[in-house]
Write a protein that holds these residues in place. Structure first.
Motif, mmCIF file in Angstrom:
data_model
loop_
_atom_site.group_PDB
_atom_site.id
_atom_site.type_symbol
_atom_site.label_atom_id
_atom_site.label_comp_id
_atom_site.label_asym_id
_atom_site.label_seq_id
_atom_site.Cartn_x
_atom_site.Cartn_y
_atom_site.Cartn_z
ATOM 1 N N VAL A 289 -9.955 -1.013 4.175
ATOM 2 C CA VAL A 289 -9.321 -1.832 5.211
ATOM 3 C C VAL A 289 -9.961 -3.207 5.249
ATOM 4 N N ILE B 84 -8.312 9.242 3.273
ATOM 5 C CA ILE B 84 -7.860 9.777 4.557
ATOM 6 C C ILE B 84 -7.900 11.294 4.531
ATOM 7 N N ARG B 85 -7.475 11.883 3.415
ATOM 8 C CA ARG B 85 -7.472 13.351 3.341
ATOM 9 C C ARG B 85 -8.882 13.898 3.429
ATOM 10 N N LEU C 238 -3.144 -0.958 8.418
ATOM 11 C CA LEU C 238 -4.483 -0.467 8.088
ATOM 12 C C LEU C 238 -5.314 -0.266 9.340
ATOM 13 N N ILE D 144 1.815 4.330 -2.967
ATOM 14 C CA ILE D 144 1.738 5.778 -2.787
ATOM 15 C C ILE D 144 3.006 6.436 -3.311
ATOM 16 N N VAL D 145 4.165 5.789 -3.041
ATOM 17 C CA VAL D 145 5.427 6.360 -3.495
ATOM 18 C C VAL D 145 5.444 6.480 -5.017
ATOM 19 N N ILE E 187 6.724 12.882 -0.161
ATOM 20 C CA ILE E 187 5.824 12.188 -1.083
ATOM 21 C C ILE E 187 4.729 13.145 -1.544
ATOM 22 N N VAL F 287 0.840 -1.199 0.000
ATOM 23 C CA VAL F 287 0.000 0.000 0.000
ATOM 24 C C VAL F 287 0.879 1.254 0.000
ATOM 25 N N LEU F 288 1.939 1.223 0.822
ATOM 26 C CA LEU F 288 2.824 2.388 0.894
ATOM 27 C C LEU F 288 3.653 2.545 -0.382
ATOM 28 N N TYR G 51 -14.872 8.120 6.019
ATOM 29 C CA TYR G 51 -14.855 6.890 6.821
ATOM 30 C C TYR G 51 -15.387 5.661 6.100
ATOM 31 N N THR H 166 -7.055 7.809 12.152
ATOM 32 C CA THR H 166 -8.058 8.719 11.578
ATOM 33 C C THR H 166 -9.126 9.032 12.599
ATOM 34 N N ILE I 93 -12.641 4.400 3.834
ATOM 35 C CA ILE I 93 -11.507 3.839 4.582
ATOM 36 C C ILE I 93 -11.881 2.463 5.113
ATOM 37 N N GLN I 94 -13.087 2.375 5.678
ATOM 38 C CA GLN I 94 -13.545 1.083 6.198
ATOM 39 C C GLN I 94 -13.566 0.026 5.114
ATOM 40 N N LEU J 98 1.194 8.306 5.369
ATOM 41 C CA LEU J 98 -0.155 8.441 4.841
ATOM 42 C C LEU J 98 -0.764 9.771 5.246
ATOM 43 N N LEU K 50 -6.658 5.050 -0.638
ATOM 44 C CA LEU K 50 -6.620 5.173 0.821
ATOM 45 C C LEU K 50 -6.171 6.571 1.229
ATOM 46 N N VAL K 51 -5.101 7.067 0.590
ATOM 47 C CA VAL K 51 -4.608 8.408 0.927
ATOM 48 C C VAL K 51 -5.687 9.444 0.672
ATOM 49 N N LEU L 62 -1.072 10.899 8.503
ATOM 50 C CA LEU L 62 -1.844 10.839 9.747
ATOM 51 C C LEU L 62 -1.005 11.132 10.973
ATOM 52 N N LEU M 188 -6.985 3.237 10.790
ATOM 53 C CA LEU M 188 -8.330 3.465 11.336
ATOM 54 C C LEU M 188 -8.263 4.179 12.677
#
Lengths: 342, 328
Positions: free
Chosen positions: A312, A300-301, B168, A285-286, B282, A281-282, A305, B175, A308-309, B264, A296-297, B266, B172
């Motif tokens: 995950v 989150i921004r 993950l 993003i890179v 990033i 996942v990371l 919810y 966040t 995100i749920q 991410l 996901l990013v 957070l 949660l």
């Protein structure tokens, strides 16, 4: 007999899924935040207009069912999860979470599966050869850097690769060796068409750096694990007997040593899947890979919810299924183990 | 002649033997540990990496100073300010401009940010690992000692948590706790600790099961030592290498988790931890903009940190499993 083992293992799988979905449901709700209201306030402040925010937020929350008592929400959520309905995103209105995930999950699974398999097989093979040809100290010296790398997180190594193979390369040779972002060349096709060789080639090309950052980092760990197991296996009586029988070197290596050392490696793979998925996942993003990481990013921004749920839960589900499958093929690979329930 | 020389060198290496008031503790514990360390190369390299980072941070705190916005020369506090305040300066890299590693897109001094960031990131790792190993150890002892249903419950929960990607779940939690402008450093450490306990609990539980059956524990039990006495006087000292090894592993894992959560977006975005430096890198795609000098310092420090922790934990493994000692 195995049936009892299978029942127990599948029960464990459902427990994991249940725990994951429960965590996914309750953790965001602990905060007591109201993302709709926050977002509306943000927008209203930007526009300098602050009327009716509470009413709009309340209406939206009612429409999403967030105003109901927690247990009602939980029960209906469990029902939706059982039908793989991941709900609606709060801030991506035209698409449901299922649609958003369907667009991105394939890239993530493909990247994870291919790079994890490549790393597993090459690493295991390297470890086996390293111990089998013990007198060859050059192999050990060649392994040392990989061992060092195994301590570094995937995406940190990905950033190093990006600096070296994109930036430095571009500076030094004025030529892009690997593309720095994306999953395919947007000029080739509008939408993925896997039968088109040009598209396929560009997809592989774009996936090279992300995959390398996973493979090169994981090699050392698999090699060390395999080497440790080979040390034990080489000391076994049946290896001595095989040698005394005069079996050729490659038969002893492939059919005796490797087959008996492979099992703990598979256990290791089952235990590592969760870590690998987190790492991928990371990495996405890179490299701005269009997988779940970017989604996901973004969610989150937005404090989105439900999305995100959904992400995950889906990733936890995929890892749990993989672990289950690995544990299931275990008895097939090693018939010595009889799962009599203990 | 040669013998005299070796004995002289041994004498000079064993200078602490001549200390007048060396206690039993030094003679029985510290001296053997010190002697053993000299043979354990991995551990030496790992500790050396840590010492190097520590020296870097310490010397910088003592001697590095920066002129702040008001034109005043500032020492330690100025360093923190330089690392967190927008200095309204273009991103640049010119070692002779007064900023040895250049400045980032917000005009912060990268050198200062790294110096301040290393202790912050380590702090997150150590707090989370301490909580994780503490909770894990208590659960491990309860599971292994009480046994029966409680053991089964603890084991099942630990086992079923393992396939869930930890990052993950942390996302949660983070966040949900995120109060708008990011968590503080200590809050992030507590968030990481939420998932730092299953690993140590698993490792220590299996060791407790092994050690419980040893002769000396049996002996203590027969001579009427209480359960707590057995746990703290007989088992704890023998578990120490395992506990230490899982502490180091948990520290490494927690720093990794914190960097992941921070990347991410957070984490504590206003504190210059290594992870939030990575996040801003990033976020602004610094490599694509050619700002490699902003990305490399935190990356190099993180690689040294992780490799150092890996070496220390491999070295501790050797202490914990004497079987490995002979091979080296």
């Amino acid at each position: 007999m195995p049936s009892k083992y299978i029942v127990g293992r599948v029960g464990m799988f459902f427990l994991t899924i249940f725990l994951a979905s429960t965590l996914v449901f309750f953790l965001p709700r602990l905060s007591g935040r109201d993302p709709f209201r926050e977002k509306l306030f943000e927008e209203a402040q930007r526009g300098g207009y602050l009327e009716d925010v509470d009413e709009i937020a309340a209406a939206l929350n009612e429409r999403y069912g967030f105003d109901r008592p927690l247990w009602q929400q939980y029960v209906s959520y469990l029902g939706e999860i059982a039908r793989f309905d991941l709900g609606t995103s709060q801030f991506t209105f035209s698409k449901s979470n299922n649609q958003l995930l369907a667009e991105t999950l394939g890239w993530t699974i493909g990247l994870t599966f291919i790079s994890a398999m490549v790393a597993f097989f090459i690493g295991t093979g390297m470890g086996a050869i390293m111990e089998w040809r013990r007198q060859n100290t050059g192999l050990l010296a060649a392994m040392a850097p990989f061992l060092m790398m195994s301590a570094v997180p995937y995406f940190i190594f990905g950033l190093v690769l990006l600096t070296v193979f994109w930036f430095s390369w571009l500076q030094a040779f004025d030529w892009e060796l690997f593309p720095p972002y994306g999953a395919y060349d947007p000029t080739v096709e509008e939408w993925p068409d896997w039968s088109d060789f040009r598209f396929l080639g560009s997809a592989v090309w774009h996936a090279t750096l992300p995959a390398l950052s996973i493979v090169l980092v994981s090699l050392g760990g698999w090699a060390m694990g395999m080497r440790g197991m080979m040390v034990t296996t080489k000391g076994e009586d049946y290896m001595l007997q095989a040698e005394a029988k005069g079996l050729p070197d490659n038969v002893r290596f492939y059919r005796y040593a490797i087959r008996n050392s492979l099992l703990p490696q598979l256990t290791g793979l089952a235990l590592q899947i969760g870590l690998i998925v987190s790492g991928v996942v990371l990495v996405e993003i890179v490299f701005t890979y269009p997988g779940v990481g970017g989604l996901l990013v973004q969610s989150i921004r937005n404090s989105d919810y439900p999305l995100i749920q959904g992400i995950v839960f889906v990733l936890a589900f995929c890892t749990a299924v993989t672990t289950l499958l690995l544990d299931m093929i275990y008895p097939l690979i090693d018939p010595r183990i009889s799962y009599s329930g203990n | 002649m040669e013998q005299a020389q070796t004995s002289a060198s041994v004498a000079s290496m064993d200078w602490w033997r001549t200390l007048p008031d060396r206690s039993d503790f030094v003679r029985d514990r510290a001296v053997p540990i010190f002697r053993y360390l000299r043979r354990n190369r991995l551990m030496i390299i790992g500790l050396g990496a840590f010492a190097a980072l520590g020296l870097f941070v310490g010397i910088s705190y003592l001697f590095y100073s920066q002129v702040d916005l008001l034109g005043e020369e500032q020492g330690v506090n100025g360093l923190v300010r330089a690392a967190s305040v927008q200095a309204n300066q273009r991103p640049s890299w010119n070692p002779w401009s007064g900023f040895p590693l250049g400045t980032d897109v917000q005009g912060r001094d990268i050198y200062a940010a790294v110096v301040v960031g290393i202790p912050l990131s380590l702090r997150i790792g150590v707090i989370a690992a301490a909580i994780g190993v503490g909770v894990g150890m208590v659960l491990a002892f309860v599971a292994a000692y009480v046994g029966g249903v409680i053991d089964a419950v603890i084991r099942t929960i630990v086992d079923s948590l393992i396939p869930i990607p930890g990052l993950l779940v942390l996302v949660l939690v983070a966040t949900s706790l995120n109060p708008g402008q990011g968590l503080t450093v200590d809050q992030l450490a507590f968030v990481i600790a939420v998932l730092a306990w299953p690993g140590p609990a698993r490792v220590i539980r299996s060791q407790v099961l092994v050690i419980r059956e040893r002769g000396y524990v049996e002996m203590a039990r027969m001579s009427g030592t209480s359960a707590l006495g057995i746990i703290f006087k007989e088992m704890m000292p023998n578990l120490a290498p395992y506990a230490l090894a899982s502490f180091v592993a948990a520290t490494s894992g927690s720093i990794l988790a914190s960097i992941g959560v921070e990347s991410l977006g957070l984490g504590p975005l206003d504190s210059p931890t290594l992870g939030s430096m990575i996040y801003w890198n990033i976020f602004t795609s610094s490599v694509l903009l050619g700002l490699w000098y902003w990305l490399l310092p935190p990356i190099i420090v993180l690689i040294v940190l992780f490799v150092g922790l890996f070496m220390i934990s491999a070295g501790l493994d050797e202490v914990a499993n004497p079987r490995l000692r002979r091979r080296v």
